[in-house]
Scaffold this motif. Sequence first.
Motif, PDB file in Angstrom:
ATOM      1  N   PRO A 123      24.673  14.729 -61.265  1.00  0.00           N
ATOM      2  CA  PRO A 123      23.722  14.261 -62.288  1.00  0.00           C
ATOM      3  C   PRO A 123      22.511  13.580 -61.649  1.00  0.00           C
ATOM      4  O   PRO A 123      22.212  12.439 -61.930  1.00  0.00           O
ATOM      5  N   VAL A 124      21.837  14.296 -60.747  1.00  0.00           N
ATOM      6  CA  VAL A 124      20.680  13.741 -60.046  1.00  0.00           C
ATOM      7  C   VAL A 124      19.451  14.504 -60.505  1.00  0.00           C
ATOM      8  O   VAL A 124      19.527  15.701 -60.760  1.00  0.00           O
ATOM      9  N   GLY A 125      18.315  13.811 -60.566  1.00  0.00           N
ATOM     10  CA  GLY A 125      17.079  14.524 -60.902  1.00  0.00           C
ATOM     11  C   GLY A 125      16.946  14.751 -62.392  1.00  0.00           C
ATOM     12  O   GLY A 125      17.547  14.053 -63.209  1.00  0.00           O
ATOM     13  N   ASN A 126      16.156  15.779 -62.749  1.00  0.00           N
ATOM     14  CA  ASN A 126      15.803  15.953 -64.161  1.00  0.00           C
ATOM     15  C   ASN A 126      16.674  16.995 -64.857  1.00  0.00           C
ATOM     16  O   ASN A 126      17.648  17.491 -64.308  1.00  0.00           O
ATOM     17  N   GLU A 127      16.282  17.368 -66.062  1.00  0.00           N
ATOM     18  CA  GLU A 127      17.064  18.295 -66.897  1.00  0.00           C
ATOM     19  C   GLU A 127      17.206  19.686 -66.286  1.00  0.00           C
ATOM     20  O   GLU A 127      18.171  20.375 -66.567  1.00  0.00           O
ATOM     21  N   SER A 128      16.231  20.086 -65.465  1.00  0.00           N
ATOM     22  CA  SER A 128      16.205  21.486 -64.992  1.00  0.00           C
ATOM     23  C   SER A 128      17.504  21.868 -64.288  1.00  0.00           C
ATOM     24  O   SER A 128      17.849  23.031 -64.191  1.00  0.00           O
ATOM     25  N   GLN A 129      18.231  20.854 -63.782  1.00  0.00           N
ATOM     26  CA  GLN A 129      19.459  21.170 -63.056  1.00  0.00           C
ATOM     27  C   GLN A 129      20.556  21.696 -63.954  1.00  0.00           C
ATOM     28  O   GLN A 129      21.494  22.329 -63.488  1.00  0.00           O
ATOM     29  N   ILE A 130      20.449  21.441 -65.248  1.00  0.00           N
ATOM     30  CA  ILE A 130      21.424  22.005 -66.188  1.00  0.00           C
ATOM     31  C   ILE A 130      21.295  23.525 -66.183  1.00  0.00           C
ATOM     32  O   ILE A 130      22.265  24.245 -66.349  1.00  0.00           O
ATOM     33  N   GLU A 131      20.079  24.003 -65.929  1.00  0.00           N
ATOM     34  CA  GLU A 131      19.841  25.448 -65.907  1.00  0.00           C
ATOM     35  C   GLU A 131      20.386  26.114 -64.645  1.00  0.00           C
ATOM     36  O   GLU A 131      20.801  27.259 -64.676  1.00  0.00           O
ATOM     37  N   ASP A 132      20.370  25.385 -63.508  1.00  0.00           N
ATOM     38  CA  ASP A 132      20.913  25.956 -62.265  1.00  0.00           C
ATOM     39  C   ASP A 132      22.424  25.980 -62.344  1.00  0.00           C
ATOM     40  O   ASP A 132      23.056  24.935 -62.333  1.00  0.00           O
ATOM     41  N   SER A 133      22.999  27.175 -62.395  1.00  0.00           N
ATOM     42  CA  SER A 133      24.446  27.241 -62.555  1.00  0.00           C
ATOM     43  C   SER A 133      25.147  27.449 -61.220  1.00  0.00           C
ATOM     44  O   SER A 133      24.671  28.166 -60.357  1.00  0.00           O
ATOM     45  N   ASN A 134      26.307  26.794 -61.068  1.00  0.00           N
ATOM     46  CA  ASN A 134      27.171  27.056 -59.914  1.00  0.00           C
ATOM     47  C   ASN A 134      27.814  28.425 -60.050  1.00  0.00           C
ATOM     48  O   ASN A 134      28.402  28.937 -59.102  1.00  0.00           O
ATOM     49  N   TRP A 135      27.765  28.965 -61.270  1.00  0.00           N
ATOM     50  CA  TRP A 135      28.422  30.251 -61.549  1.00  0.00           C
ATOM     51  C   TRP A 135      27.416  31.356 -61.844  1.00  0.00           C
ATOM     52  O   TRP A 135      27.700  32.254 -62.611  1.00  0.00           O
ATOM     53  N   ASP A 136      26.204  31.275 -61.236  1.00  0.00           N
ATOM     54  CA  ASP A 136      25.312  32.430 -61.376  1.00  0.00           C
ATOM     55  C   ASP A 136      25.904  33.555 -60.521  1.00  0.00           C
ATOM     56  O   ASP A 136      26.899  33.348 -59.826  1.00  0.00           O
ATOM     57  N   PHE A 137      25.291  34.742 -60.541  1.00  0.00           N
ATOM     58  CA  PHE A 137      25.984  35.889 -59.946  1.00  0.00           C
ATOM     59  C   PHE A 137      26.192  35.725 -58.444  1.00  0.00           C
ATOM     60  O   PHE A 137      27.260  36.020 -57.907  1.00  0.00           O
ATOM     61  N   SER A 138      25.171  35.227 -57.763  1.00  0.00           N
ATOM     62  CA  SER A 138      25.262  35.065 -56.313  1.00  0.00           C
ATOM     63  C   SER A 138      26.404  34.107 -55.948  1.00  0.00           C
ATOM     64  O   SER A 138      27.207  34.380 -55.058  1.00  0.00           O
ATOM     65  N   ASN A 139      26.492  32.989 -56.655  1.00  0.00           N
ATOM     66  CA  ASN A 139      27.558  32.012 -56.406  1.00  0.00           C
ATOM     67  C   ASN A 139      28.935  32.572 -56.735  1.00  0.00           C
ATOM     68  O   ASN A 139      29.907  32.324 -56.015  1.00  0.00           O
ATOM     69  N   SER A 140      29.027  33.321 -57.849  1.00  0.00           N
ATOM     70  CA  SER A 140      30.313  33.892 -58.251  1.00  0.00           C
ATOM     71  C   SER A 140      30.791  34.919 -57.232  1.00  0.00           C
ATOM     72  O   SER A 140      31.979  34.978 -56.915  1.00  0.00           O
ATOM     73  N   PHE A 141      29.847  35.698 -56.717  1.00  0.00           N
ATOM     74  CA  PHE A 141      30.194  36.701 -55.699  1.00  0.00           C
ATOM     75  C   PHE A 141      30.685  36.001 -54.430  1.00  0.00           C
ATOM     76  O   PHE A 141      31.679  36.398 -53.826  1.00  0.00           O
ATOM     77  N   PHE A 142      29.983  34.936 -54.065  1.00  0.00           N
ATOM     78  CA  PHE A 142      30.370  34.145 -52.900  1.00  0.00           C
ATOM     79  C   PHE A 142      31.776  33.582 -53.099  1.00  0.00           C
ATOM     80  O   PHE A 142      32.613  33.628 -52.197  1.00  0.00           O
TER      81      PHE A 142
END
Length: 252
Positions: A79-98
Amino acid sequence: KAMCSGKLQACLLVVGYFVYLLMGAAVFQALERTAEKQEKMAAAQMKEAFLQNFTHLTVAEMEQFMKNLTEAIQNGVYPVGNESQIEDSNWDFSNSFFFAGTVVSTIGYGTLHPKTAGGQIFCVFFALFGIPLNIVFLHHVGKMLSLLCKKLGKFLHEKGMRKKKIKFLTLFFFLAMGILVFLCLPSVFFQITEGWSYSEGIYFAFITLSTIGFGDYVAGKQPGRNYFSYYRTLVAIWILFGLAWIALLFNL
């Protein structure tokens, strides 16, 4: 004919393996993304509430806040920084593939893990079939690389070199090349991209390729650092070929 069917089998195996990983990545993404979004919203609200009331919090409330914060961080929510981090997902496709790659290769860093019941059950079955598939895949790639070894050996033999010397030289060549390509060069790359020291890069590369995977250093996970879009997919591919190189060393 045998050569043809062998090549076809190898092609099917490689295609099947990547399709399996891509399919797994898509399922993990579908199962985990919504739950993660809710978790991020909750963490953001908790931070908001804390910032409004922090001057008159009781010790017990402060303790609870620390507990919630620790839990959020363990779950990969910062929970650091502004709202935009809610949009960055740990489960986007690149992360899920990893993530799918670290499951089948048994590295399991532990920094990203399924939290929904569906995701956890799927993970069990995905690993159950994925780990043997990964072993077969690595064995095959290792075999292909050892054919290269044989060709090199044959070439040296025709040049009139002794068998024992050839064995030693090919092993040394693949060991040296592998250390350069899978440990030394990637560490420079990690140094630049992650801001780690060179020794940290070597340490990370070794802990990863030996499948120990402590999870104290993980590529592409530092909050607030800008990574290029397919960075983690590239790292996943480096891991796969690095593991194949290690399989080849055992073969040799």
